[in-house]
Design a protein around this motif. Sequence first.
Motif, PDB file in Angstrom:
ATOM      1  N   GLY A 156       7.691  23.021  20.565  1.00  0.00           N
ATOM      2  CA  GLY A 156       7.379  24.312  19.957  1.00  0.00           C
ATOM      3  C   GLY A 156       5.908  24.647  19.907  1.00  0.00           C
ATOM      4  N   CYS A 157       5.047  23.647  19.660  1.00  0.00           N
ATOM      5  CA  CYS A 157       3.613  23.938  19.531  1.00  0.00           C
ATOM      6  C   CYS A 157       3.018  24.378  20.864  1.00  0.00           C
ATOM      7  N   MET A 158       3.314  23.633  21.919  1.00  0.00           N
ATOM      8  CA  MET A 158       2.789  23.982  23.239  1.00  0.00           C
ATOM      9  C   MET A 158       3.374  25.310  23.723  1.00  0.00           C
ATOM     10  N   THR A 159       4.661  25.522  23.479  1.00  0.00           N
ATOM     11  CA  THR A 159       5.287  26.772  23.908  1.00  0.00           C
ATOM     12  C   THR A 159       4.698  27.963  23.159  1.00  0.00           C
ATOM     13  N   THR A 160       4.474  27.790  21.860  1.00  0.00           N
ATOM     14  CA  THR A 160       3.862  28.865  21.076  1.00  0.00           C
ATOM     15  C   THR A 160       2.449  29.158  21.569  1.00  0.00           C
ATOM     16  N   ALA A 161       1.692  28.106  21.893  1.00  0.00           N
ATOM     17  CA  ALA A 161       0.339  28.314  22.418  1.00  0.00           C
ATOM     18  C   ALA A 161       0.381  29.102  23.717  1.00  0.00           C
ATOM     19  N   THR A 162       1.301  28.762  24.600  1.00  0.00           N
ATOM     20  CA  THR A 162       1.418  29.466  25.880  1.00  0.00           C
ATOM     21  C   THR A 162       1.849  30.916  25.665  1.00  0.00           C
ATOM     22  N   ASP A 163       2.784  31.110  24.756  1.00  0.00           N
ATOM     23  CA  ASP A 163       3.247  32.467  24.453  1.00  0.00           C
ATOM     24  C   ASP A 163       2.114  33.290  23.838  1.00  0.00           C
ATOM     25  N   ALA A 164       1.317  32.673  22.951  1.00  0.00           N
ATOM     26  CA  ALA A 164       0.167  33.375  22.369  1.00  0.00           C
ATOM     27  C   ALA A 164      -0.787  33.831  23.457  1.00  0.00           C
ATOM     28  N   PHE A 165      -1.085  32.935  24.387  1.00  0.00           N
ATOM     29  CA  PHE A 165      -1.984  33.257  25.498  1.00  0.00           C
ATOM     30  C   PHE A 165      -1.488  34.468  26.283  1.00  0.00           C
ATOM     31  N   MET A 166      -0.176  34.524  26.505  1.00  0.00           N
ATOM     32  CA  MET A 166       0.390  35.634  27.280  1.00  0.00           C
ATOM     33  C   MET A 166       0.421  36.934  26.480  1.00  0.00           C
ATOM     34  N   ARG A 167       0.141  36.855  25.189  1.00  0.00           N
ATOM     35  CA  ARG A 167       0.044  38.040  24.340  1.00  0.00           C
ATOM     36  C   ARG A 167      -1.423  38.347  23.992  1.00  0.00           C
ATOM     37  N   ASP A 168      -2.356  37.721  24.715  1.00  0.00           N
ATOM     38  CA  ASP A 168      -3.795  37.924  24.524  1.00  0.00           C
ATOM     39  C   ASP A 168      -4.270  37.464  23.151  1.00  0.00           C
ATOM     40  N   ILE A 169      -3.637  36.418  22.647  1.00  0.00           N
ATOM     41  CA  ILE A 169      -4.047  35.758  21.404  1.00  0.00           C
ATOM     42  C   ILE A 169      -4.539  34.363  21.783  1.00  0.00           C
ATOM     43  N   LYS A 170      -5.741  34.013  21.374  1.00  0.00           N
ATOM     44  CA  LYS A 170      -6.347  32.750  21.781  1.00  0.00           C
ATOM     45  C   LYS A 170      -5.829  31.603  20.912  1.00  0.00           C
ATOM     46  N   PRO A 171      -5.081  30.658  21.517  1.00  0.00           N
ATOM     47  CA  PRO A 171      -4.583  29.532  20.725  1.00  0.00           C
ATOM     48  C   PRO A 171      -5.577  28.366  20.691  1.00  0.00           C
ATOM     49  N   PHE A 172      -5.693  27.761  19.498  1.00  0.00           N
ATOM     50  CA  PHE A 172      -6.482  26.547  19.300  1.00  0.00           C
ATOM     51  C   PHE A 172      -5.519  25.452  18.846  1.00  0.00           C
ATOM     52  N   MET A 173      -5.231  24.506  19.728  1.00  0.00           N
ATOM     53  CA  MET A 173      -4.334  23.390  19.403  1.00  0.00           C
ATOM     54  C   MET A 173      -5.166  22.282  18.754  1.00  0.00           C
ATOM     55  N   VAL A 174      -4.796  21.877  17.541  1.00  0.00           N
ATOM     56  CA  VAL A 174      -5.575  20.881  16.803  1.00  0.00           C
ATOM     57  C   VAL A 174      -4.977  19.510  17.058  1.00  0.00           C
ATOM     58  N   ALA A 175      -5.640  18.713  17.896  1.00  0.00           N
ATOM     59  CA  ALA A 175      -5.071  17.494  18.455  1.00  0.00           C
ATOM     60  C   ALA A 175      -4.609  16.502  17.403  1.00  0.00           C
ATOM     61  N   ASP A 176      -5.397  16.301  16.347  1.00  0.00           N
ATOM     62  CA  ASP A 176      -5.054  15.297  15.342  1.00  0.00           C
ATOM     63  C   ASP A 176      -4.325  15.894  14.148  1.00  0.00           C
ATOM     64  N   ALA A 177      -3.881  17.148  14.268  1.00  0.00           N
ATOM     65  CA  ALA A 177      -3.031  17.771  13.256  1.00  0.00           C
ATOM     66  C   ALA A 177      -1.680  18.134  13.863  1.00  0.00           C
ATOM     67  N   LEU A 178      -1.328  17.427  14.932  1.00  0.00           N
ATOM     68  CA  LEU A 178      -0.048  17.566  15.616  1.00  0.00           C
ATOM     69  C   LEU A 178       0.632  16.203  15.665  1.00  0.00           C
ATOM     70  N   ALA A 179       1.944  16.200  15.815  1.00  0.00           N
ATOM     71  CA  ALA A 179       2.681  14.949  16.040  1.00  0.00           C
ATOM     72  C   ALA A 179       3.759  15.224  17.069  1.00  0.00           C
ATOM     73  N   ASP A 180       4.224  14.137  17.715  1.00  0.00           N
ATOM     74  CA  ASP A 180       5.143  14.317  18.829  1.00  0.00           C
ATOM     75  C   ASP A 180       6.083  13.129  18.949  1.00  0.00           C
ATOM     76  N   PHE A 181       6.977  13.200  19.930  1.00  0.00           N
ATOM     77  CA  PHE A 181       7.914  12.112  20.170  1.00  0.00           C
ATOM     78  C   PHE A 181       7.184  10.821  20.550  1.00  0.00           C
ATOM     79  N   SER A 182       6.073  10.976  21.277  1.00  0.00           N
ATOM     80  CA  SER A 182       5.314   9.814  21.743  1.00  0.00           C
ATOM     81  C   SER A 182       3.879  10.235  22.016  1.00  0.00           C
ATOM     82  N   ARG A 183       2.997   9.248  22.127  1.00  0.00           N
ATOM     83  CA  ARG A 183       1.604   9.554  22.441  1.00  0.00           C
ATOM     84  C   ARG A 183       1.492  10.177  23.826  1.00  0.00           C
TER      85      ARG A 183
END
Length: 284
Positions: A156-183
């Motif tokens: 969801g986080c990566m998809t939302t970032a990509t969708d934001a970009f396509m709507r001319d909204i600049k996404p900032f993904m915060v690397a150490d404020a995210l978690a995932d299935f694996s590193r």
Amino acid sequence: MAIPKLNAYALPTAADIPENKVSWAFEPERAALLIHDMQDYFINFWGDNCPMIDQVIANIAALRDYCKQNNIPVYYTAQPKEQSDEDRALLNDMWGPGINNHPEQQGVVAQLAPDDQDTVLVKWRYSAFIRSPLEQALKETGRDQLIICGVYAHIGCMTTATDAFMRDIKPFMVADALADFSREEHLMALKYTAGRSGRVVMTEDLLPVPQSKGQLRALILPLLDESDEPEDDENLIDYGLDSVRMMALAARWRKVHGDIDFVMLAKEPTLDAWWALLSREPKS
């Protein structure tokens, strides 16, 4: 088909940040914060008392506190506890019934519970923009930067970032404020975003000064040469903190506290002394 039991891993550090294709400057007056899917259901896959998740929650809490102090709007996504087959659609094929089977776990984790000033968006698909008023709300408030944190980084986080970009909204993904299935999947999401749709940053990149002594310690430890951790009143220079790094810290913190300079930090280079300087109210 369901989400598997998840294991902790080492969160990304500044050294793991991929090369960003864009160099967008973070502008608080143009930004909004999105806390993505931090619901008990999704967090419980790591089990109880997971240090990695505790750190992610602490970093998100620091971002949220900073945003509230600086009039940056805060949005949450949360899947509803009752979803019809029509609403859930292909998610059933990929993930099964999800929260439908665990309605008691629908709430946002207690440490990050939204307040009356926050906006909670109903989450229907990977992207937070689908079937939600997020884009319109950002436009109405003059916000075209979106800070993204939460779970899961590569879904969801990566998809939302990509969708934001396509709507001319600049996404900032915060690397150490995210978690995932694996590193591996976490780093993949960062690499994709940095090269295709946004800018990847660390929590500390968005916070001019640490919000607690614990955050100050977390910021300083990677700058030291010694493997042992200093006590709060011990000289950081004795642990390998050099003058170049101290000058960089002074320059950064001077943006909030104009009287901080290298001489001030070098005079008493301890966590106690520096926190006393940083925890003051900024002069208007």
